[in-house]
Write an enzyme that holds these catalytic residues in place. Structure first.
Site, PDB file in Angstrom:
ATOM      1  N   HIS A 198       8.837  -4.546  16.150  1.00 56.64           N
ATOM      2  CA  HIS A 198       8.027  -3.161  16.556  1.00 56.64           C
ATOM      3  C   HIS A 198       6.499  -3.423  16.163  1.00 56.64           C
ATOM      4  O   HIS A 198       5.920  -2.547  16.522  1.00 56.64           O
ATOM      5  CB  HIS A 198       8.492  -2.084  15.213  1.00 56.64           C
ATOM      6  CG  HIS A 198       7.822  -2.437  13.973  1.00 56.64           C
ATOM      7  ND1 HIS A 198       8.371  -3.781  13.372  1.00 56.64           N
ATOM      8  CD2 HIS A 198       6.973  -2.201  13.229  1.00 56.64           C
ATOM      9  CE1 HIS A 198       7.669  -3.840  11.995  1.00 56.64           C
ATOM     10  NE2 HIS A 198       6.876  -2.890  11.891  1.00 56.64           N
ATOM     11  N   ASP A 199       6.010  -4.512  15.938  1.00 56.05           N
ATOM     12  CA  ASP A 199       4.644  -4.719  16.034  1.00 56.05           C
ATOM     13  C   ASP A 199       4.198  -5.628  17.111  1.00 56.05           C
ATOM     14  O   ASP A 199       5.021  -6.042  18.149  1.00 56.05           O
ATOM     15  CB  ASP A 199       4.448  -5.636  14.641  1.00 56.05           C
ATOM     16  CG  ASP A 199       4.154  -4.731  13.290  1.00 56.05           C
ATOM     17  OD1 ASP A 199       3.884  -3.586  13.530  1.00 56.05           O
ATOM     18  OD2 ASP A 199       4.577  -4.932  12.386  1.00 56.05           O
TER      19      ASP A 199
ATOM     20  N   ARG B  43      13.303  -6.026   3.049  1.00 53.97           N
ATOM     21  CA  ARG B  43      12.035  -6.700   3.705  1.00 53.97           C
ATOM     22  C   ARG B  43      10.773  -6.155   2.859  1.00 53.97           C
ATOM     23  O   ARG B  43      10.571  -5.087   2.991  1.00 53.97           O
ATOM     24  CB  ARG B  43      12.106  -6.053   5.002  1.00 53.97           C
ATOM     25  CG  ARG B  43      10.923  -6.473   5.974  1.00 53.97           C
ATOM     26  CD  ARG B  43      10.827  -5.611   7.299  1.00 53.97           C
ATOM     27  NE  ARG B  43       9.807  -5.995   8.182  1.00 53.97           N
ATOM     28  CZ  ARG B  43       8.455  -5.463   8.087  1.00 53.97           C
ATOM     29  NH1 ARG B  43       8.123  -4.627   7.107  1.00 53.97           N
ATOM     30  NH2 ARG B  43       7.657  -5.653   9.100  1.00 53.97           N
TER      31      ARG B  43
ATOM     32  N   GLN C 265      -3.835   4.354   4.373  1.00 59.29           N
ATOM     33  CA  GLN C 265      -2.822   3.340   3.600  1.00 59.29           C
ATOM     34  C   GLN C 265      -3.886   2.840   2.396  1.00 59.29           C
ATOM     35  O   GLN C 265      -4.756   1.906   2.925  1.00 59.29           O
ATOM     36  CB  GLN C 265      -2.275   2.582   4.582  1.00 59.29           C
ATOM     37  CG  GLN C 265      -1.331   3.061   5.289  1.00 59.29           C
ATOM     38  CD  GLN C 265      -0.933   2.164   6.541  1.00 59.29           C
ATOM     39  OE1 GLN C 265      -1.910   1.770   7.146  1.00 59.29           O
ATOM     40  NE2 GLN C 265       0.303   1.886   6.770  1.00 59.29           N
TER      41      GLN C 265
ATOM     42  N   ASP D  78       7.155  -5.809   2.941  1.00 60.74           N
ATOM     43  CA  ASP D  78       6.183  -5.387   3.917  1.00 60.74           C
ATOM     44  C   ASP D  78       4.676  -6.216   3.486  1.00 60.74           C
ATOM     45  O   ASP D  78       4.239  -5.998   2.348  1.00 60.74           O
ATOM     46  CB  ASP D  78       5.927  -4.107   4.379  1.00 60.74           C
ATOM     47  CG  ASP D  78       5.036  -3.677   5.490  1.00 60.74           C
ATOM     48  OD1 ASP D  78       5.300  -4.236   6.450  1.00 60.74           O
ATOM     49  OD2 ASP D  78       4.074  -3.129   5.304  1.00 60.74           O
TER      50      ASP D  78
ATOM     51  N   HIS E  18       0.756  -1.125   0.175  1.00 61.41           N
ATOM     52  CA  HIS E  18      -0.138   0.082   0.100  1.00 61.41           C
ATOM     53  C   HIS E  18       0.820   1.302   0.121  1.00 61.41           C
ATOM     54  O   HIS E  18       2.089   1.120   0.206  1.00 61.41           O
ATOM     55  CB  HIS E  18      -0.871  -0.006   1.310  1.00 61.41           C
ATOM     56  CG  HIS E  18      -0.278  -0.400   2.352  1.00 61.41           C
ATOM     57  ND1 HIS E  18      -0.154  -1.639   3.058  1.00 61.41           N
ATOM     58  CD2 HIS E  18       0.534   0.372   3.409  1.00 61.41           C
ATOM     59  CE1 HIS E  18       0.544  -1.799   4.072  1.00 61.41           C
ATOM     60  NE2 HIS E  18       1.176  -0.545   4.528  1.00 61.41           N
TER      61      HIS E  18
ATOM     62  N   ARG F 281       1.218   0.050  19.903  1.00 61.09           N
ATOM     63  CA  ARG F 281       2.514  -0.501  19.692  1.00 61.09           C
ATOM     64  C   ARG F 281       3.713   0.600  20.012  1.00 61.09           C
ATOM     65  O   ARG F 281       4.828   0.114  19.979  1.00 61.09           O
ATOM     66  CB  ARG F 281       2.396  -0.787  18.027  1.00 61.09           C
ATOM     67  CG  ARG F 281       1.449  -2.120  17.651  1.00 61.09           C
ATOM     68  CD  ARG F 281       1.463  -2.483  16.316  1.00 61.09           C
ATOM     69  NE  ARG F 281       0.857  -1.179  15.479  1.00 61.09           N
ATOM     70  CZ  ARG F 281       0.978  -1.219  14.154  1.00 61.09           C
ATOM     71  NH1 ARG F 281       1.460  -1.888  13.336  1.00 61.09           N
ATOM     72  NH2 ARG F 281       0.550   0.164  13.635  1.00 61.09           N
TER      73      ARG F 281
ATOM     74  N   GLU G 244       7.488 -10.489   4.960  1.00 56.03           N
ATOM     75  CA  GLU G 244       6.928 -10.166   6.182  1.00 56.03           C
ATOM     76  C   GLU G 244       5.436 -10.681   6.059  1.00 56.03           C
ATOM     77  O   GLU G 244       4.547 -10.114   5.578  1.00 56.03           O
ATOM     78  CB  GLU G 244       6.870  -8.675   6.639  1.00 56.03           C
ATOM     79  CG  GLU G 244       6.478  -8.520   7.903  1.00 56.03           C
ATOM     80  CD  GLU G 244       5.059  -7.758   8.135  1.00 56.03           C
ATOM     81  OE1 GLU G 244       4.533  -7.602   9.268  1.00 56.03           O
ATOM     82  OE2 GLU G 244       4.313  -7.502   7.160  1.00 56.03           O
TER      83      GLU G 244
HETATM   84  C1  GLC Z   1       3.510  -4.274   8.659  1.00 54.21           C
HETATM   85  C2  GLC Z   1       4.483  -3.332   9.739  1.00 54.21           C
HETATM   86  C3  GLC Z   1       3.457  -2.679  10.288  1.00 54.21           C
HETATM   87  C4  GLC Z   1       2.372  -1.938   9.735  1.00 54.21           C
HETATM   88  C5  GLC Z   1       1.811  -2.854   8.526  1.00 54.21           C
HETATM   89  C6  GLC Z   1       1.134  -2.005   7.780  1.00 54.21           C
HETATM   90  O1  GLC Z   1       3.040  -5.493   9.051  1.00 54.21           O
HETATM   91  O2  GLC Z   1       5.218  -4.168  10.210  1.00 54.21           O
HETATM   92  O3  GLC Z   1       3.896  -2.086  11.297  1.00 54.21           O
HETATM   93  O4  GLC Z   1       1.350  -1.406  10.658  1.00 54.21           O
HETATM   94  O5  GLC Z   1       2.680  -3.401   7.852  1.00 54.21           O
HETATM   95  O6  GLC Z   1       1.812  -1.438   6.688  1.00 54.21           O
HETATM   96  C1  GLC Z   2       1.000  -7.221   9.742  1.00 51.59           C
HETATM   97  C2  GLC Z   2       0.647  -8.439  10.252  1.00 51.59           C
HETATM   98  C3  GLC Z   2      -0.294  -8.378  11.430  1.00 51.59           C
HETATM   99  C4  GLC Z   2      -0.001  -7.109  12.492  1.00 51.59           C
HETATM  100  C5  GLC Z   2      -0.127  -5.832  11.752  1.00 51.59           C
HETATM  101  C6  GLC Z   2       0.032  -4.620  12.350  1.00 51.59           C
HETATM  102  O1  GLC Z   2       0.970  -6.865   8.607  1.00 51.59           O
HETATM  103  O2  GLC Z   2       0.264  -9.190   9.388  1.00 51.59           O
HETATM  104  O3  GLC Z   2      -0.215  -9.518  12.582  1.00 51.59           O
HETATM  105  O4  GLC Z   2      -0.856  -7.261  13.705  1.00 51.59           O
HETATM  106  O5  GLC Z   2       0.661  -6.006  10.449  1.00 51.59           O
HETATM  107  O6  GLC Z   2       1.039  -4.799  13.335  1.00 51.59           O
END
Ligand code: GLC
Ligand code: GLC
Length: 650
Positions: free
Chosen positions: A395-396, A282, A252, A284, A184, A520, A326
């Site tokens: 970070h998540d 990475r 987004q 995303d 996105h 977070r 990811e």
């Molecule tokens: C990924 C990132 C997360 C973000 C999400 C949407 O999962 O790790 O921090 O909120 O994507 O971009």
């Molecule tokens: C990521 C993950 C989800 C996570 C989110 C926000 O894309 O798939 O598990 O909770 O982003 O952190």
């Protein structure tokens, strides 16, 4: 593979491009393009073959690969060649990673330079610098809502600062991991702005709808990622006068990969950062790349085809660059992001081992390794030339993403077990000192995830607040136990900045309107460098954690059996609190290592006789590689202290 139709198309494209471009040495490019072209063509044909502009788009794709190859710096081309020769280089136990925000860890890119020595002191040689691209302030999702993919956010610095940092990292043999937010863009990205102004070409970069009829059908089967702060998967854009798909935050906008132009633009961006010196990209939120009515819009087959295309194309232009997937999805789905039916990764070489992460936390809460053992056993064997990214915190949030059937096999009821875990980590369970926060509670499904720093989840925050020395020591043990597990499991361990000094939750996000609803941020603090200085002072918490992690890292690097060559065997032992596996080294035939983790808060015995039958514990003296101590085995069993682990040369 040689195939006539695709090959003659390639010839036509190359004749056309050669007329346009300046002569240069493209020999390596042509060899690689020839090797991958049939695969690229087939994938592109499967996805876009019935479009009238198929050939033109195919040409645009090849043109992009060639243009980026032509600008790839020669020292990176050299690295490509070296990595081709040594293709298993990333499976080595020598790599130890850390993920950080450049403004959280240092103030900005320039500030990162003098902070590299901290990483080296610890032994970290792979650094994931989280998103640095230009994002709207206050609507950035921590950098994951990109306004301009080819511009560095002015808060972090300039390309000059970036190049200096990359140069210094290369000199120190440190690898650089960068994000590309492929799923996105920000709603302020140029494409979104043009779409908003009514440009149909760019409206087709996203999923836009005049009314709710199609969105409503999508919603029937799509889960919500941020149910509390961004419910639903579509947002009304007033200016455009249309609904747009927004799976994550409202700002987004999901990209439409059914449009080949989007794929080609994104490839261009991937190669842009590859050429800027990223060793690993990475990718995303890759599980979300393909949307289909009637599905959850996650893990669709076409999402995998898109990734295969990205990989095949990257191999033509920048073959030394690896991808991290990811995809925080169920264990059986994660594994598919390496690519199926292959030896080497067809999609991403590295994937987040979210299952292991969540299972480790389950073991911390239950004090038992029952679900951990079952969950790991049920992760399908991964490809030979692919590896896990093992982590305890990121970070998540922590999603409790293990499977319900595994929970049942472990003897729990899924709904109440998940509820227990959330209660435990938010400190709402008798005896729990964890100070986590519930994240993304979904009132309809009862689901919740967990935020909080590693140390706070391990109980350190409350222990320190209560001045409780025993509880403090126990929390430190949990922190080290988790590091001991991710460093020995097989794969690239990815530490999270601040965890090696026991960083606690940071509440300051509550004062920032753009962050206060997203907890977070509690575990995305500014690195406290004053506390970090205490790492040299014996007796401090920082010293205890830092020195131990540093030691583990140093030991890991010296143990060939810790390289990831699918060389792990899970061992069933007759004690529910223990997680035991062996690591062996088929190539150098060096000694096996027996990893023993005790998740209980009491010492636990490991019975020796079953292990002796397997060839372990043949001698009375056993060496623990981490402490360097020799353990005496006199009785029938070895005692593993509370919340502790051994790496045994047994
Ligand atoms: C990924 C990132 C997360 C973000 C999400 C949407 O999962 O790790 O921090 O909120 O994507 O971009
Ligand atoms: C990521 C993950 C989800 C996570 C989110 C926000 O894309 O798939 O598990 O909770 O982003 O952190």
């Amino acid at each position: 593979m040689y195939e006539q139709i695709s090959h003659s198309l390639l010839n036509d494209i190359l004749v056309e491009l050669r007329q346009k471009s300046k002569p240069q040495n493209l020999q390596l490019f042509y060899t690689r393009l020839g090797a991958n072209f049939y695969a690229i063509y087939s994938l592109f044909n499967t996805l876009y073959g019935n479009r009238p502009d198929f050939k033109e788009q195919m040409r645009n794709l090849v043109e992009t690969l060639m243009r980026q190859y032509a600008t790839r710096p020669s020292h990176l081309k050299k690295t490509d060649l070296e990595r081709e020769k040594d293709h298993n280089w990333f499976l080595s136990q020598k790599w130890v990673g850390m993920a950080l925000y450049c403004d959280g860890y240092a103030d900005n890119l320039q500030g990162m330079l003098p902070r590299l020595s901290y990483l080296q002191e610890l032994g970290v040689n792979l650094v994931h610098i989280m998103p640095i691209c230009d994002c709207p302030e206050g609507k950035s999702d921590g950098g994951y809502a990109v306004r301009d993919y080819c511009k560095i956010d002015s808060r972090f610095g300039t390309f000059k600062d970036f190049d200096k940092l990359v140069d210094s990292m290369k000199k120190r043999d440190m690898l650089l991991v960068l994000d590309v937010v492929v799923n996105h863009t920000s709603d302020q990205h140029e494409w979104a702005e043009k779409a908003r102004e009514g440009d149909k070409t760019y409206q087709d970069y996203y999923f836009t709808f005049d009314d709710r009829s199609i969105p409503d059908i999508y919603e029937e089967s799509m889960p919500e990622v941020f149910p509390e702060t961004a419910p639903g998967n579509f947002t009304w854009d007033e200016k455009m006068g249309k609904w747009v798909m927004t799976v994550f935050n409202h700002y987004q906008w999901d990209l439409n990969y059914q449009n080949p132009s989007v794929l080609i633009e994104m490839l261009d961006i991937l190669l842009f950062w590859a050429n800027r010196g990223a060793d690993i990209l990475r990718l995303d939120a890759v599980a979300f790349l393909w949307k289909k009515i009637g599905s959850s819009c996650q893990n669709e087959r076409e999402a995998h085809l898109i990734l295969q295309l990205m990989k095949d194309c990257c191999q033509v232009t920048a073959p030394g660059v690896l991808f991290i997937a990811e995809a925080i999805v169920s264990p059986t789905e994660i594994i598919k992001y390496f690519g199926e039916d292959a030896i080497n990764a067809k999609e991403c070489e590295i994937a987040y081992n979210a299952t292991y992460m969540a299972l480790l936390w389950d073991a911390v809460a239950t004090k038992k390794a029952i679900l951990l053992n079952i969950g790991i056993q049920n992760i399908p064997q991964k490809l030979e030339r692919a590896t896990w990214l093992n982590y305890a915190r990121s970070h998540d949030d922590i999603g409790l993403g293990f499977s319900d059937s595994d929970i049942v096999s472990a003897g729990y009821e899924p709904l109440s077990h998940r509820r227990f875990l959330v209660d435990y980590f938010t400190g709402n369970f008798e005896g729990s000192l964890a100070a986590g926060l519930a994240f993304g509670r979904n009132l309809e499904t009862g689901d919740a995830r967990i935020s909080g720093s590693l140390a706070s989840l391990a109980g350190l925050k409350h222990a320190l607040e209560n001045n409780d020395v025993n509880a403090t020591n126990m929390a430190i043990k949990i922190i080290l136990l988790l590091h001991g597990m991710i460093l020995s499991f097989g794969g690239i361990p990815m530490l999270y900045y601040g965890d090696a000094i026991g960083t606690l939750n940071d509440d300051s996000y509550l004062n920032d309107e753009s962050k206060s609803t997203d907890n977070r941020w509690a575990h995305r603090p500014k690195m406290d460098w004053n506390r970090a200085m205490l790492r040299t002072q014996p007796g401090t918490v920082e010293y205890s954690i830092f020195c131990a992690v540093k030691k583990m890292i140093a030991v890991r690097k010296e143990v060939p059996a810790f390289a990831d060559r699918n060389n792990r065997e899970l061992l069933n032992v007759d004690n529910p609190h223990l997680f035991v596996f062996s690591r062996f080294d088929q190539i150098n035939n060096s000694p096996r290592v027996l990893v023993v983790g005790n998740f209980d808060d009491e010492p636990q015995p490991l019975k020796l006789s079953p292990l002796q039958h397997m060839g372990f514990f043949q001698h009375e003296l056993i060496k623990d590689l981490v402490s360097g101590e020799t353990l005496h085995v006199t009785d029938e069993s070895l005692i593993c202290p509370a919340r502790s682990f051994y790496w045994l040369q047994a």
